[in-house]
Design an enzyme around this catalytic site. Structure first.
Site, PDB file in Angstrom:
ATOM      1  N   CYS A  35      -3.935  -3.934  -5.622  1.00 44.10           N
ATOM      2  CA  CYS A  35      -4.714  -3.469  -6.814  1.00 44.10           C
ATOM      3  C   CYS A  35      -4.437  -4.323  -8.181  1.00 44.10           C
ATOM      4  CB  CYS A  35      -4.555  -1.940  -6.767  1.00 44.10           C
ATOM      5  SG  CYS A  35      -3.208  -1.498  -7.366  1.00 44.10           S
ATOM      6  N   CYS A  37      -0.593  -3.766  -8.400  1.00 47.87           N
ATOM      7  CA  CYS A  37       0.360  -4.556  -7.565  1.00 47.87           C
ATOM      8  C   CYS A  37       0.156  -6.029  -7.630  1.00 47.87           C
ATOM      9  CB  CYS A  37       0.047  -4.123  -6.112  1.00 47.87           C
ATOM     10  SG  CYS A  37       0.344  -2.376  -5.788  1.00 47.87           S
ATOM     11  N   HIS A  67       2.726   2.618  -4.998  1.00 52.31           N
ATOM     12  CA  HIS A  67       1.786   1.645  -3.916  1.00 52.31           C
ATOM     13  C   HIS A  67       2.768   1.170  -2.823  1.00 52.31           C
ATOM     14  CE1 HIS A  67      -2.123   1.581  -6.423  1.00 52.31           C
ATOM     15  NE2 HIS A  67      -1.725   2.855  -6.468  1.00 52.31           N
ATOM     16  N   GLU A 103       3.202  -2.036  -2.129  1.00 55.80           N
ATOM     17  CA  GLU A 103       3.550  -3.329  -2.623  1.00 55.80           C
ATOM     18  C   GLU A 103       4.825  -2.826  -3.733  1.00 55.80           C
ATOM     19  OE1 GLU A 103      -0.862  -4.089  -1.967  1.00 55.80           O
ATOM     20  OE2 GLU A 103       0.392  -2.504  -2.524  1.00 55.80           O
TER      21      GLU A 103
END
Length: 193
Positions: A118, A121, A83, A85
């Site tokens: 999410c 993260c 992701h 992040e």
């Protein structure tokens, strides 16, 4: 199984467009400038079809110096953990040479992300060493595209705040949400599992 499948190598790198979007020598003094960079990374990732509609950037808190960016690379690099992040954390920690961005010899760092993190993260935010998390679009905005952000609760944020991580929400939310809408309009892949 072939030998290379038994002993795989994981290689993570930026897409080739990053240096055309990111000014590594510039300082980003305001929250809006820092968020605009995270959003620009997300937007370019969608426009260039190199990943999902999520971008992130890590800065030194006081100076505004950019340390790393991250863009969603799940589909491009075939890895569910990549992701925006997570990419930003990996690249920042590699750049400073530490597994934590809160090492005693380092300045304070903060994460700007185009969309609310999410569950994965958000957990990594705790362990990354950043002292501030700033996000644009919300999990509700992402869920309209059918992205499942996982088990994030008000208690999740309280946990971070109790550990002195400051949270700032909805910075340039409309601009960040526009990238999500562009991704939907282009028929981007939803990769929840």
């Amino acid at each position: 199984m072939k030998r290379d499948q038994v002993n795989p190598v994981v290689h993570v790198e930026y897409p080739d467009w990053v240096n055309s979007v990111v000014d590594w020598d510039d300082a980003y003094p305001t929250d809006e400038e820092r968020m605009r960079l995270a959003i620009a990374v997300a937007r370019t990732n969608v426009e260039r079809a190199t990943g999902g509609p999520f971008g992130a950037a890590i800065f030194e808190s006081s100076s505004g110096r950019l340390v790393a960016v991250g863009m969603n690379s799940v589909v491009r690099l075939h890895n569910c953990t990549l992701h925006g992040e997570m990419m930003a954390f990996m690249m920042a920690q590699a750049r400073v040479g530490s597994f934590t961005l809160s090492a005693p010899n380092l300045p304070a760092h903060e994460l700007f992300t185009s969309c609310e993190p999410c569950a994965m993260c958000l957990g990594a935010t705790l362990w990354s060493g950043v002292q501030r998390l700033v996000y644009g679009a919300t999990r509700e905005d992402a869920s309209q595209l059918d992205f499942d952000e996982g088990p994030v609760f008000p208690e999740s944020y309280r946990y971070l705040e109790e550990r002195r991580i400051r949270i700032v929400r909805n910075v340039l939310r409309d601009e960040a949400r526009a990238v999500l809408q562009m991704y939907r309009a282009k028929g981007g892949t939803i990769y929840n599992g």
